[in-house]
Structures are given as C-alpha cells and as structure tokens.
Design a protein around this motif. Structure first.
Motif, short mmCIF file in Angstrom:
data_model
loop_
_atom_site.label_atom_id
_atom_site.label_comp_id
_atom_site.label_asym_id
_atom_site.label_seq_id
_atom_site.Cartn_x
_atom_site.Cartn_y
_atom_site.Cartn_z
N ARG A 19 -34.96 -1.89 48.05
CA ARG A 19 -36.12 -2.78 48.15
C ARG A 19 -37.16 -2.20 49.11
O ARG A 19 -38.35 -2.15 48.81
CB ARG A 19 -35.68 -4.16 48.64
CG ARG A 19 -36.82 -5.14 48.84
CD ARG A 19 -36.32 -6.48 49.37
NE ARG A 19 -35.24 -7.05 48.60
CZ ARG A 19 -35.39 -7.75 47.46
NH1 ARG A 19 -36.59 -7.97 46.99
NH2 ARG A 19 -34.33 -8.22 46.83
N GLU A 20 -36.72 -1.70 50.28
CA GLU A 20 -37.65 -1.14 51.26
C GLU A 20 -38.34 0.12 50.73
O GLU A 20 -39.54 0.32 50.96
CB GLU A 20 -36.91 -0.82 52.57
CG GLU A 20 -36.47 -2.04 53.32
CD GLU A 20 -35.50 -1.75 54.46
OE1 GLU A 20 -35.57 -2.47 55.46
OE2 GLU A 20 -34.69 -0.80 54.36
N GLU A 38 -40.98 -1.11 48.19
CA GLU A 38 -42.09 -1.80 48.86
C GLU A 38 -42.95 -0.82 49.65
O GLU A 38 -44.18 -0.93 49.66
CB GLU A 38 -41.56 -2.92 49.76
CG GLU A 38 -41.04 -4.10 48.97
CD GLU A 38 -40.42 -5.18 49.84
OE1 GLU A 38 -40.15 -4.94 51.04
OE2 GLU A 38 -40.19 -6.28 49.30
N ILE A 89 -44.61 -3.38 43.97
CA ILE A 89 -44.35 -4.79 44.22
C ILE A 89 -44.66 -5.57 42.96
O ILE A 89 -45.70 -5.35 42.35
CB ILE A 89 -45.20 -5.28 45.41
CG1 ILE A 89 -44.78 -4.47 46.65
CG2 ILE A 89 -45.05 -6.76 45.63
CD1 ILE A 89 -45.66 -4.68 47.85
N PRO A 90 -43.78 -6.49 42.55
CA PRO A 90 -42.53 -6.86 43.19
C PRO A 90 -41.45 -5.82 42.91
O PRO A 90 -41.38 -5.28 41.81
CB PRO A 90 -42.18 -8.21 42.55
CG PRO A 90 -42.78 -8.12 41.18
CD PRO A 90 -44.04 -7.30 41.35
N PRO A 91 -40.61 -5.53 43.89
CA PRO A 91 -39.61 -4.47 43.73
C PRO A 91 -38.61 -4.74 42.61
O PRO A 91 -38.09 -3.79 42.01
CB PRO A 91 -38.92 -4.40 45.08
CG PRO A 91 -39.28 -5.64 45.80
CD PRO A 91 -40.56 -6.13 45.22
#
Length: 88
Positions: A34-35, A38, A43-45
């Motif tokens: 996710r990091e 992002e 986005i959205p991941p």
C-alpha cells in the motif's frame, strides 16, 4: 540502556525503491505494498496489482499489507497493472 530499534536504524538513512522506472526514497526500511503504491501516486492502491521483481527476472505479487525489506543490496523494483485490465 540504548534502545535496540534506534541502533538498528541509522539516523538519516534513506532506502530507495523503483515503481516502474521512477525512483522513490523513504526513511523506512520496511514498506507495505500500500505504501509503495501511494508513494508512487497510485491511488486508490486497491485498484492496482503490485509485483516485486526478484532474482531470475521473476515476479512476486505483493499484497497491500505485505511488507518488503528495502535494506537488501540494490534497489527493489516494483511493477503494477490496473486491476480492471485483463491479464494476458
């Protein structure tokens, strides 16, 4: 007594990783899928499938909550596709 976590992470150490051909830096040795998405502005991941390039030009799928250690020699290389694209 000195905190072990402080000893494990040198002050100001930067870790690099690539998403496609763009290089990013972080102070975190470990990042989640996710990091990574992002940070790369994806986005959205959860709309993307993320893969990590490993030895032998193989790819390992990285889930949003999977953790990748950036302290290994070299720069970790990620690739992605939109989940609404068909694979193949």
């Amino acid at each position: 007594m000195e905190n072990i976590m402080e000893k494990a992470k040198p002050q100001g150490k930067k870790y690099k990783f690539k998403v496609r051909n763009e290089v990013f830096e972080t102070e975190n040795q470990f990042i989640t899928g996710r990091e990574a998405l992002e940070t790369a502005g994806l986005i959205p991941p959860d709309a993307y499938k993320l893969d990590l390039k490993t030895k032998g030009n193989r790819y390992q799928e990285i889930g949003l909550e999977d953790t990748v250690d950036l302290s290994n020699p070299g720069i970790e290389k990620f690739t992605y596709i939109s989940r609404d694209q068909s694979e193949g």
